[in-house]
Design a protein around this motif. Structure first.
Motif, PDB file in Angstrom:
ATOM      1  N   GLU A   4     -31.412  63.373 -10.977  1.00 18.27           N
ATOM      2  CA  GLU A   4     -32.179  62.180 -10.617  1.00 18.27           C
ATOM      3  C   GLU A   4     -33.210  62.493  -9.539  1.00 18.27           C
ATOM      4  O   GLU A   4     -34.300  61.936  -9.552  1.00 18.27           O
ATOM      5  CB  GLU A   4     -31.253  61.063 -10.143  1.00 18.27           C
ATOM      6  CG  GLU A   4     -30.584  60.335 -11.271  1.00 18.27           C
ATOM      7  CD  GLU A   4     -29.795  59.122 -10.806  1.00 18.27           C
ATOM      8  OE1 GLU A   4     -29.976  58.657  -9.661  1.00 18.27           O
ATOM      9  OE2 GLU A   4     -28.997  58.639 -11.620  1.00 18.27           O
ATOM     10  N   THR A   5     -32.862  63.388  -8.635  1.00 13.14           N
ATOM     11  CA  THR A   5     -33.796  63.746  -7.572  1.00 13.14           C
ATOM     12  C   THR A   5     -35.048  64.383  -8.153  1.00 13.14           C
ATOM     13  O   THR A   5     -36.176  64.019  -7.783  1.00 13.14           O
ATOM     14  CB  THR A   5     -33.131  64.700  -6.562  1.00 13.14           C
ATOM     15  OG1 THR A   5     -31.992  64.049  -5.992  1.00 13.14           O
ATOM     16  CG2 THR A   5     -34.091  65.104  -5.461  1.00 13.14           C
ATOM     17  N   LEU A   6     -34.880  65.310  -9.079  1.00  5.86           N
ATOM     18  CA  LEU A   6     -36.025  65.966  -9.714  1.00  5.86           C
ATOM     19  C   LEU A   6     -36.842  64.952 -10.512  1.00  5.86           C
ATOM     20  O   LEU A   6     -38.076  64.937 -10.455  1.00  5.86           O
ATOM     21  CB  LEU A   6     -35.557  67.110 -10.623  1.00  5.86           C
ATOM     22  CG  LEU A   6     -36.652  67.890 -11.333  1.00  5.86           C
ATOM     23  CD1 LEU A   6     -37.651  68.466 -10.338  1.00  5.86           C
ATOM     24  CD2 LEU A   6     -36.045  68.997 -12.170  1.00  5.86           C
ATOM     25  N   LEU A   7     -36.161  64.089 -11.246  1.00 13.69           N
ATOM     26  CA  LEU A   7     -36.863  63.059 -12.007  1.00 13.69           C
ATOM     27  C   LEU A   7     -37.635  62.119 -11.076  1.00 13.69           C
ATOM     28  O   LEU A   7     -38.771  61.732 -11.385  1.00 13.69           O
ATOM     29  CB  LEU A   7     -35.874  62.255 -12.854  1.00 13.69           C
ATOM     30  CG  LEU A   7     -35.300  62.979 -14.061  1.00 13.69           C
ATOM     31  CD1 LEU A   7     -34.130  62.195 -14.648  1.00 13.69           C
ATOM     32  CD2 LEU A   7     -36.373  63.208 -15.121  1.00 13.69           C
ATOM     33  N   ALA A   8     -37.032  61.763  -9.957  1.00 10.73           N
ATOM     34  CA  ALA A   8     -37.709  60.890  -8.993  1.00 10.73           C
ATOM     35  C   ALA A   8     -38.955  61.571  -8.435  1.00 10.73           C
ATOM     36  O   ALA A   8     -40.014  60.939  -8.308  1.00 10.73           O
ATOM     37  CB  ALA A   8     -36.767  60.491  -7.869  1.00 10.73           C
ATOM     38  N   ARG A   9     -38.850  62.852  -8.119  1.00 10.30           N
ATOM     39  CA  ARG A   9     -40.024  63.604  -7.643  1.00 10.30           C
ATOM     40  C   ARG A   9     -41.141  63.558  -8.680  1.00 10.30           C
ATOM     41  O   ARG A   9     -42.300  63.338  -8.355  1.00 10.30           O
ATOM     42  CB  ARG A   9     -39.652  65.061  -7.371  1.00 10.30           C
ATOM     43  CG  ARG A   9     -39.131  65.313  -6.030  1.00 10.30           C
ATOM     44  CD  ARG A   9     -39.106  66.801  -5.685  1.00 10.30           C
ATOM     45  NE  ARG A   9     -38.296  66.955  -4.512  1.00 10.30           N
ATOM     46  CZ  ARG A   9     -37.065  67.461  -4.507  1.00 10.30           C
ATOM     47  NH1 ARG A   9     -36.526  67.932  -5.602  1.00 10.30           N
ATOM     48  NH2 ARG A   9     -36.386  67.534  -3.379  1.00 10.30           N
ATOM     49  N   GLN A  10     -40.771  63.816  -9.935  1.00 16.19           N
ATOM     50  CA  GLN A  10     -41.759  63.819 -11.013  1.00 16.19           C
ATOM     51  C   GLN A  10     -42.361  62.432 -11.210  1.00 16.19           C
ATOM     52  O   GLN A  10     -43.563  62.297 -11.434  1.00 16.19           O
ATOM     53  CB  GLN A  10     -41.125  64.311 -12.313  1.00 16.19           C
ATOM     54  CG  GLN A  10     -40.745  65.773 -12.270  1.00 16.19           C
ATOM     55  CD  GLN A  10     -39.923  66.198 -13.480  1.00 16.19           C
ATOM     56  OE1 GLN A  10     -39.427  65.372 -14.245  1.00 16.19           O
ATOM     57  NE2 GLN A  10     -39.774  67.501 -13.655  1.00 16.19           N
ATOM     58  N   ALA A  11     -41.537  61.396 -11.113  1.00 19.73           N
ATOM     59  CA  ALA A  11     -42.025  60.024 -11.279  1.00 19.73           C
ATOM     60  C   ALA A  11     -43.023  59.667 -10.174  1.00 19.73           C
ATOM     61  O   ALA A  11     -44.056  59.053 -10.445  1.00 19.73           O
ATOM     62  CB  ALA A  11     -40.858  59.047 -11.293  1.00 19.73           C
ATOM     63  N   VAL A  12     -42.709  60.051  -8.952  1.00 20.46           N
ATOM     64  CA  VAL A  12     -43.604  59.786  -7.825  1.00 20.46           C
ATOM     65  C   VAL A  12     -44.959  60.455  -8.049  1.00 20.46           C
ATOM     66  O   VAL A  12     -46.004  59.911  -7.691  1.00 20.46           O
ATOM     67  CB  VAL A  12     -42.975  60.259  -6.494  1.00 20.46           C
ATOM     68  CG1 VAL A  12     -43.981  60.257  -5.364  1.00 20.46           C
ATOM     69  CG2 VAL A  12     -41.776  59.391  -6.146  1.00 20.46           C
ATOM     70  N   LEU A  13     -44.941  61.604  -8.700  1.00 21.05           N
ATOM     71  CA  LEU A  13     -46.183  62.328  -8.979  1.00 21.05           C
ATOM     72  C   LEU A  13     -46.907  61.784 -10.208  1.00 21.05           C
ATOM     73  O   LEU A  13     -47.939  62.314 -10.606  1.00 21.05           O
ATOM     74  CB  LEU A  13     -45.893  63.824  -9.154  1.00 21.05           C
ATOM     75  CG  LEU A  13     -45.394  64.534  -7.900  1.00 21.05           C
ATOM     76  CD1 LEU A  13     -44.978  65.967  -8.219  1.00 21.05           C
ATOM     77  CD2 LEU A  13     -46.464  64.511  -6.820  1.00 21.05           C
ATOM     78  N   GLY A  14     -46.368  60.751 -10.830  1.00 20.46           N
ATOM     79  CA  GLY A  14     -47.058  60.111 -11.941  1.00 20.46           C
ATOM     80  C   GLY A  14     -46.511  60.400 -13.322  1.00 20.46           C
ATOM     81  O   GLY A  14     -47.105  59.985 -14.321  1.00 20.46           O
ATOM     82  N   ASN A  15     -45.385  61.080 -13.404  1.00 22.72           N
ATOM     83  CA  ASN A  15     -44.783  61.384 -14.705  1.00 22.72           C
ATOM     84  C   ASN A  15     -44.052  60.143 -15.220  1.00 22.72           C
ATOM     85  O   ASN A  15     -42.956  59.829 -14.777  1.00 22.72           O
ATOM     86  CB  ASN A  15     -43.834  62.573 -14.567  1.00 22.72           C
ATOM     87  CG  ASN A  15     -43.230  62.998 -15.887  1.00 22.72           C
ATOM     88  OD1 ASN A  15     -43.044  62.199 -16.798  1.00 22.72           O
ATOM     89  ND2 ASN A  15     -42.915  64.281 -15.987  1.00 22.72           N
ATOM     90  N   GLU A  66     -34.288  62.022  -3.238  1.00 27.16           N
ATOM     91  CA  GLU A  66     -32.824  62.036  -3.354  1.00 27.16           C
ATOM     92  C   GLU A  66     -32.231  60.648  -3.079  1.00 27.16           C
ATOM     93  O   GLU A  66     -31.091  60.374  -3.418  1.00 27.16           O
ATOM     94  CB  GLU A  66     -32.183  63.090  -2.447  1.00 27.16           C
ATOM     95  CG  GLU A  66     -32.441  62.912  -0.978  1.00 27.16           C
ATOM     96  CD  GLU A  66     -33.766  63.469  -0.481  1.00 27.16           C
ATOM     97  OE1 GLU A  66     -33.987  63.394   0.743  1.00 27.16           O
ATOM     98  OE2 GLU A  66     -34.571  63.969  -1.278  1.00 27.16           O
ATOM     99  N   GLY A  67     -33.021  59.778  -2.494  1.00 22.96           N
ATOM    100  CA  GLY A  67     -32.578  58.423  -2.219  1.00 22.96           C
ATOM    101  C   GLY A  67     -33.129  57.401  -3.200  1.00 22.96           C
ATOM    102  O   GLY A  67     -33.204  56.214  -2.879  1.00 22.96           O
ATOM    103  N   PHE A  68     -33.517  57.863  -4.388  1.00 21.59           N
ATOM    104  CA  PHE A  68     -34.119  56.954  -5.366  1.00 21.59           C
ATOM    105  C   PHE A  68     -33.199  55.800  -5.723  1.00 21.59           C
ATOM    106  O   PHE A  68     -33.623  54.647  -5.737  1.00 21.59           O
ATOM    107  CB  PHE A  68     -34.513  57.708  -6.646  1.00 21.59           C
ATOM    108  CG  PHE A  68     -35.073  56.802  -7.706  1.00 21.59           C
ATOM    109  CD1 PHE A  68     -36.400  56.418  -7.656  1.00 21.59           C
ATOM    110  CD2 PHE A  68     -34.273  56.312  -8.731  1.00 21.59           C
ATOM    111  CE1 PHE A  68     -36.936  55.563  -8.616  1.00 21.59           C
ATOM    112  CE2 PHE A  68     -34.792  55.455  -9.704  1.00 21.59           C
ATOM    113  CZ  PHE A  68     -36.129  55.082  -9.636  1.00 21.59           C
TER     114      PHE A  68
END
Length: 103
Positions: A4-15, A66-68
């Motif tokens: 989820e942390t990696l997905l959240a990072r990617q989502a924040v970047l516009g993915n 990590e706190g998404f």
């Protein structure tokens, strides 16, 4: 499977796909939390949708991926509180849900 942390990072970047995966992973738990507050299926479904809309619009505010999930739960709680306040106002002023002037 990505964390989820990696997905959240990617989502924040516009993915957008990463955000959609986060929705799939968290939707059930968000629904349960909201339903426990409002007690009605239709209202809970509307509020979950509102929660994800708010989250999507606010993704840039996620400072710690990590706190998404806690961030998302906070948005859900805020959506419920706003809904309860609006419901109380309508009740206090005697509006019915069908009134077109009232959201």
């Amino acid at each position: 499977m990505e964390s989820e942390t990696l997905l959240a990072r990617q989502a924040v970047l516009g993915n957008r796909g990463a955000f959609e995966e986060l929705v799939r992973r968290t939707a059930r738990s968000v629904y349960v939390r909201v339903y426990m507050e409002v007690g009605k299926k239709e209202d809970a479904e509307d509020l979950v949708q509102e929660t994800y809309l708010r989250a999507f619009r606010s993704l840039k505010q996620v400072s710690k991926p990590e706190g998404f999930r806690p961030w998302l739960y906070a948005i859900a709680r805020s959506s419920v509180v706003d809904w309860q306040r609006a419901r109380l106002r309508r009740k206090r002023w005697g509006f019915k849900r069908q009134d077109p002037e009232v959201l």
